[in-house]
Design a protein around this motif. Sequence first.
Motif, PDB file in Angstrom:
ATOM      1  N   TYR A  54     -13.223   4.323  -6.319  1.00 58.04           N
ATOM      2  CA  TYR A  54     -14.192   4.263  -7.418  1.00 58.04           C
ATOM      3  C   TYR A  54     -15.058   3.010  -7.341  1.00 58.04           C
ATOM      4  O   TYR A  54     -14.691   2.019  -6.712  1.00 58.04           O
ATOM      5  N   THR A  55     -16.174   3.041  -8.077  1.00 55.86           N
ATOM      6  CA  THR A  55     -17.006   1.856  -8.254  1.00 55.86           C
ATOM      7  C   THR A  55     -17.469   1.806  -9.703  1.00 55.86           C
ATOM      8  O   THR A  55     -17.351   2.800 -10.432  1.00 55.86           O
ATOM      9  N   THR A  56     -17.968   0.643 -10.124  1.00 53.66           N
ATOM     10  CA  THR A  56     -18.547   0.543 -11.476  1.00 53.66           C
ATOM     11  C   THR A  56     -20.020   0.230 -11.342  1.00 53.66           C
ATOM     12  O   THR A  56     -20.389  -0.679 -10.594  1.00 53.66           O
ATOM     13  N   ILE A  57     -20.829   0.938 -12.080  1.00 60.52           N
ATOM     14  CA  ILE A  57     -22.271   0.677 -12.087  1.00 60.52           C
ATOM     15  C   ILE A  57     -22.661   0.304 -13.508  1.00 60.52           C
ATOM     16  O   ILE A  57     -22.371   1.064 -14.443  1.00 60.52           O
ATOM     17  N   PHE A  65     -28.124   5.792 -22.327  1.00 61.23           N
ATOM     18  CA  PHE A  65     -28.805   5.573 -21.039  1.00 61.23           C
ATOM     19  C   PHE A  65     -27.829   5.809 -19.877  1.00 61.23           C
ATOM     20  O   PHE A  65     -28.214   6.328 -18.829  1.00 61.23           O
ATOM     21  N   GLY A  66     -26.579   5.428 -20.088  1.00 59.67           N
ATOM     22  CA  GLY A  66     -25.564   5.653 -19.053  1.00 59.67           C
ATOM     23  C   GLY A  66     -25.290   7.131 -18.871  1.00 59.67           C
ATOM     24  O   GLY A  66     -25.186   7.637 -17.739  1.00 59.67           O
ATOM     25  N   VAL A  67     -25.181   7.850 -20.000  1.00 61.12           N
ATOM     26  CA  VAL A  67     -24.924   9.297 -19.927  1.00 61.12           C
ATOM     27  C   VAL A  67     -26.095   9.978 -19.224  1.00 61.12           C
ATOM     28  O   VAL A  67     -25.920  10.794 -18.310  1.00 61.12           O
ATOM     29  N   GLU A  68     -27.304   9.606 -19.627  1.00 65.71           N
ATOM     30  CA  GLU A  68     -28.492  10.239 -19.044  1.00 65.71           C
ATOM     31  C   GLU A  68     -28.649   9.862 -17.570  1.00 65.71           C
ATOM     32  O   GLU A  68     -29.097  10.684 -16.753  1.00 65.71           O
ATOM     33  N   ALA A  69     -28.238   8.646 -17.210  1.00 65.93           N
ATOM     34  CA  ALA A  69     -28.310   8.233 -15.791  1.00 65.93           C
ATOM     35  C   ALA A  69     -27.403   9.136 -14.952  1.00 65.93           C
ATOM     36  O   ALA A  69     -27.785   9.590 -13.870  1.00 65.93           O
ATOM     37  N   VAL A  70     -26.210   9.411 -15.465  1.00 69.17           N
ATOM     38  CA  VAL A  70     -25.285  10.270 -14.711  1.00 69.17           C
ATOM     39  C   VAL A  70     -25.858  11.685 -14.595  1.00 69.17           C
ATOM     40  O   VAL A  70     -25.937  12.257 -13.503  1.00 69.17           O
ATOM     41  N   LEU A  71     -26.277  12.245 -15.737  1.00 66.68           N
ATOM     42  CA  LEU A  71     -26.746  13.643 -15.706  1.00 66.68           C
ATOM     43  C   LEU A  71     -27.986  13.786 -14.834  1.00 66.68           C
ATOM     44  O   LEU A  71     -28.087  14.718 -14.024  1.00 66.68           O
ATOM     45  N   ASP A 225     -29.370   4.392  -6.859  1.00 62.99           N
ATOM     46  CA  ASP A 225     -30.120   3.178  -6.481  1.00 62.99           C
ATOM     47  C   ASP A 225     -29.511   1.943  -7.133  1.00 62.99           C
ATOM     48  O   ASP A 225     -29.385   0.897  -6.505  1.00 62.99           O
ATOM     49  N   GLN A 226     -29.155   2.098  -8.406  1.00 65.65           N
ATOM     50  CA  GLN A 226     -28.561   0.965  -9.133  1.00 65.65           C
ATOM     51  C   GLN A 226     -27.265   0.536  -8.431  1.00 65.65           C
ATOM     52  O   GLN A 226     -26.994  -0.640  -8.245  1.00 65.65           O
ATOM     53  N   TYR A 227     -26.495   1.532  -8.018  1.00 68.95           N
ATOM     54  CA  TYR A 227     -25.223   1.287  -7.306  1.00 68.95           C
ATOM     55  C   TYR A 227     -25.482   0.547  -5.999  1.00 68.95           C
ATOM     56  O   TYR A 227     -24.849  -0.469  -5.700  1.00 68.95           O
ATOM     57  N   GLN A 228     -26.437   1.047  -5.241  1.00 72.22           N
ATOM     58  CA  GLN A 228     -26.718   0.445  -3.932  1.00 72.22           C
ATOM     59  C   GLN A 228     -27.118  -1.015  -4.048  1.00 72.22           C
ATOM     60  O   GLN A 228     -26.630  -1.862  -3.313  1.00 72.22           O
ATOM     61  N   VAL A 229     -28.001  -1.296  -5.009  1.00 70.23           N
ATOM     62  CA  VAL A 229     -28.499  -2.668  -5.157  1.00 70.23           C
ATOM     63  C   VAL A 229     -27.387  -3.566  -5.693  1.00 70.23           C
ATOM     64  O   VAL A 229     -27.162  -4.668  -5.181  1.00 70.23           O
ATOM     65  N   MET A 230     -26.675  -3.092  -6.684  1.00 72.99           N
ATOM     66  CA  MET A 230     -25.611  -3.890  -7.302  1.00 72.99           C
ATOM     67  C   MET A 230     -24.475  -4.160  -6.314  1.00 72.99           C
ATOM     68  O   MET A 230     -23.859  -5.219  -6.311  1.00 72.99           O
ATOM     69  N   GLU A 231     -24.213  -3.170  -5.496  1.00 71.36           N
ATOM     70  CA  GLU A 231     -23.098  -3.267  -4.550  1.00 71.36           C
ATOM     71  C   GLU A 231     -23.315  -4.408  -3.547  1.00 71.36           C
ATOM     72  O   GLU A 231     -22.365  -5.054  -3.128  1.00 71.36           O
ATOM     73  N   LYS A 232     -24.586  -4.656  -3.195  1.00 77.25           N
ATOM     74  CA  LYS A 232     -24.875  -5.694  -2.187  1.00 77.25           C
ATOM     75  C   LYS A 232     -24.368  -7.056  -2.629  1.00 77.25           C
ATOM     76  O   LYS A 232     -23.599  -7.699  -1.945  1.00 77.25           O
ATOM     77  N   ASP A 233     -24.845  -7.499  -3.822  1.00 76.35           N
ATOM     78  CA  ASP A 233     -24.447  -8.860  -4.234  1.00 76.35           C
ATOM     79  C   ASP A 233     -24.411  -9.047  -5.748  1.00 76.35           C
ATOM     80  O   ASP A 233     -24.429 -10.174  -6.238  1.00 76.35           O
ATOM     81  N   GLY A 234     -24.419  -7.946  -6.495  1.00 71.37           N
ATOM     82  CA  GLY A 234     -24.323  -8.090  -7.949  1.00 71.37           C
ATOM     83  C   GLY A 234     -25.670  -8.163  -8.642  1.00 71.37           C
ATOM     84  O   GLY A 234     -25.751  -8.440  -9.841  1.00 71.37           O
TER      85      GLY A 234
END
Length: 364
Positions: A54-57, A65-71, A225-234
């Motif tokens: 798992y990961t956290t975004i 906004f989180g619900v809508e981001a997932v859907l 996209d949010q995951y990819q950017v955040m995953e790099k360095d926060g």
Amino acid sequence: MHYKLLTPGPLTTTMTVKKAMLTDQCTWDQDYKEITQEIRRRLLSLAGVSEKEYTTILMQGSGSFGVEAVLSSMITPEDHLLICTNGAYGQRIATMCQRHGIVHTVYKVPENKIPKAEAVQKLLNDYPSISAIAMVHSETTSGILNELDEISALAKANDLLFIVDAMSSFGGIPMDISELKIDFLISSSNKCIQGVPGFSFVIGKKIELEKRKGYAKTLSLDLYDQYQVMEKDGKWRFTSPTHTVLAFLQALKELELEGGIEQRYLRYLTNNHLLQQKMSELGYETFIQNHQGPFITSFLYPKDRPFDFNNFYHHLKHNGFVIYPGKISDHDCFRIGNIGEIYPEDIHRLAEIVEKYSEVAYVS
Ligand SMILES: Cc1ncc(COP(=O)(O)O)c(C=O)c1O
């Protein structure tokens, strides 16, 4: 005047959580990015899931906004989403799907009942194209706590994507996310973790995120996209709510100090049982008879005495407590939350104040 918020969030936070916001942060700064990474790691550990799976975004904005981001990012044009709903937040998932042109079917049950696995199974038989299920865990509309186990078992057996809006439950009740095969769980900063409003977070299965790369219908809510950017360095892609983020890290540390989710759940449960008992002694009936959750309770307007919600609300507010209006479609109710920095002594004090109101109302 400081009020105790007996609401489903934003809720009463500790002074130390509020004080954590007294520092300004630069979003490009390494220290700040490390705070984001620490929050992401702590959330996974709180969820009891592995970093491998798992990961956290974190996503700017409120819980919706989180619900809508997932859907809007994770449901592909080939998918067919079954939405189980027994309240306004389940209905909001359906509205989001309409806006995004997501193929969906709604399984609606009354607000005082929970969605049942047998009915879900029947819908799966009727609509073999269903590839995903979304449901709300704690339906804050009423305070009912939906059961995840049996519906999760169906999602597992049929290899369906399983999305859970755990906005008002995550952090306040033990749940085994991996065992329940939850692919995407959404919650926000200002609920049971006891932070302040400003962002939502998604605990998501990496393999499902990867499969759904490139399907997002919007730029700012693009979960991948949010995951990819955040995953790099926060780094957050766009300006983040820096003060809220600092408060949230402090809130996570305080949750750990309290003894983790188990202890927080016990406190909420104690508050909730006491609240129901005291309110019942004062003649206030709960709307939910079965499956009442430990977070927020809907009380029916009393019928045996004059009752005016605004009057009641201001009486409580004048005495230091803020409650919530009702949200049930066809019953007059008000809601009292017992999450946040709330303890049994607060509930005892509330009961004394409610008792005084009843006396006034009887006289008038
Ligand atoms: C279960 C549930 N889902 C979604 C939301 C929406 O969150 P927000 O109002 O933060 O957008 C809420 C808000 O209370 C909620 O309780």
